[in-house]
Design an enzyme around this catalytic site. Structure first.
Site, PDB file in Angstrom:
ATOM      1  CE1 TYR A  11      -3.776   2.179   2.146  1.00 31.96           C
ATOM      2  CE2 TYR A  11      -3.601   2.250  -0.337  1.00 31.96           C
ATOM      3  CZ  TYR A  11      -4.151   2.769   0.947  1.00 31.96           C
ATOM      4  OH  TYR A  11      -5.236   3.637   1.013  1.00 31.96           O
ATOM      5  CD  GLU A  59      -2.083   5.257  -6.089  1.00 30.30           C
ATOM      6  OE1 GLU A  59      -2.693   6.188  -5.768  1.00 30.30           O
ATOM      7  OE2 GLU A  59      -2.345   4.089  -6.016  1.00 30.30           O
TER       8      GLU A  59
END
Lengths: 143, 333
Positions: A65, A72
């Protein structure tokens, strides 16, 4: 939802970022996550969930994660100068609809939104992990 | 069932969640008031003023109403009630006033081009387009009308609402919001009204604003629609107010009156929402501004949800409810 946004609205639309390492980073993170996650769903539906899948689903995220989020954010950050230069997806005044949209500012706000959202989701998963994996001594879900 | 003689009644009040005994009242007073007016309870827990009290026979059950009389409740010699704190309460009037004063003031700030909104050379200038002045008058009129209606026209069936809801939003006038929501929900509603007002006002009063394509014709038509719907909306509010005599909480089916603007009751359950939609469509046409169109759409969706709920509760409550009526749009929705 954020997947679609990263894929289409950022990476696909801003060609220059496609060669960035950060893209590799989030693609890898997403790929591994999804393989595990959908195996989890599939096996659950078949009522035959091997413990290792459950364990992986609730453990791998701890690394994947943050890895994905880093990829991102770096990708969005890399896209910023090109968006500002070309005015991608942006609408300026004056126009007959009396509307404006600055994609550059929108991207910055999106990046900022990770600050409250990421910890919430991350700690939620950690809590789920404790709940789901915590009782492994009591029962086995195999078969 | 034999009712216990009133003056032999003992009352104990327990906390609904912890079941702690909050209060025990011996020989309850002679006035057959509803439990929430027990002066002894109030004396012991002065922070729980009546509007904040939710008293019920069952910990998870519904609150007793003000009208309930102790003698007629199914209790024995010792009546056990459960108390739930509804949280800090605020009157509906205050909620609506805050909600409506915000957009009024905010829009005017953009209209007068207060500093830090647009480029400094435009500070305190006014737009050269007459439609911008008209729009400001309409927008302001709309919210002043709402403020005045809140103060003088509307009758609320539940006096107060939890403080936390002020930011979230109260919904239709006569809905009772008893269960408190979290502080986060509180923030939502004022943010909605105020945020949209700022967004719309920014563009309409912008130095680079583009007036409507079809010019004067478009604006005149839009103004007619807007005024027609404002009068209509007001007529409905008056009609709804007249349904309910002061102080009562009875509910009746609204019917068309002599005022032609109320004849829409033949076709629609919640014509106040219909007219409201019409007003904002008029305003959208007048300003030809996409954010206004968005606001109109979002408002329409929300009002449709409310109208459907109201329509459903009308149908449930009244056997003879007219079948021709739709919730908000005649024959359509």
């Amino acid at each position: 939802m954020s997947r679609v946004f990263l894929t289409w609205a950022v990476t696909h639309s801003v060609i220059e970022v496609q060669s960035e390492d950060s893209v590799l980073l989030f693609v890898m993170a997403w790929t591994v996550t999804e393989i595990i996650r959908y195996s989890f769903y599939t096996f659950s539906l078949l009522n035959h969930l091997p413990y290792v899948i459950k364990w992986a689903r609730y453990t791998f995220f701890i690394v994947l994660y943050p890895m994905g989020v880093t990829g991102e954010l770096l990708t969005i950050y890399a896209a910023l100068p090109y968006v500002q230069k070309t005015g991608l997806f942006s609408v300026t005044l004056p126009n007959k609809y009396n509307f404006s949209f600055d994609y550059y500012t929108f991207l910055i706000l999106t990046m900022l939104s990770y600050i409250p959202l990421f910890p919430q989701l991350y700690f939620h998963m950690l809590r789920q992990r404790k709940k789901v994996l915590g009782h492994t001594q009591d029962y086995s879900k195999v078969e | 069932m034999e009712h216990t003689p009133y003056n032999k009644l003992c009352v104990e009040i327990l906390d609904a969640k912890t079941k702690d005994k909050l209060c025990f009242l011996d020989k309850v007073g002679t006035r057959p008031d509803a439990p929430r007016l027990f002066p002894a309870f109030l004396a012991r827990h002065p922070q729980f003023y009546p509007a904040r009290q939710s008293i019920r026979l069952d910990p998870k059950g519904k609150s007793l109403k003000d009208e309930d009389v102790l003698q007629h409740l199914p209790v024995g010699t010792t009546a056990t009630f459960y108390f739930r704190d509804l949280g800090a309460q605020i009157s509906w009037v205050t909620v609506f006033l805050t909600e409506y004063a915000g957009p009024l003031v905010i829009y005017l700030m953009f209209y007068f081009r207060v500093p830090f909104i647009y480029a400094p050379k435009y500070d305190f200038t006014t737009s050269k387009h007459w439609v911008v002045h008209l729009a400001c008058m309409c927008h302001s009129f709309h919210y002043v009308k709402r403020l005045l209606e809140t103060l003088f026209v509307h009758r609320f069936s539940h006096g107060t609402m939890p403080l936390r809801n002020i930011f979230k939003g109260p919904g239709p006038r006569n809905c009772c919001l008893q269960l408190s929501v979290t502080c986060a929900a509180v923030f939502q509603n004022c943010t909605y009204y105020w945020g949209f007002a700022a967004w719309m006002a920014y563009y309409i009063n912008h130095p680079l604003y583009t007036p409507p394509i079809y010019g004067e014709q478009q604006v005149k038509l839009a103004l007619i629609i807007f005024l027609f719907c404002q009068i209509g909306n007001f007529s409905i509010h008056i009609a709804l107010r007249n349904l309910r005599p002061p102080g009562s909480k009875t509910r009746k089916i609204p019917y068309p009156t002599k005022n032609p603007f109320t004849w829409i009751f033949l076709l629609v359950s919640c014509p106040n929402y219909t007219y409201e939609l019409g007003s904002w469509l008029g305003f959208t046409l007048m300003t030809q501004c996409l954010p206004v169109a968005f606001f109109t759409m979002v408002g329409f969706i929300q009002m449709t949800v409310w109208a459907k709920g109201k329509h459903r509760s009308y149908l449930k409550e009244f056997r003879d409810y007219p079948t021709l009526r739709s919730p908000i749009l005649p024959f359509v929705l």
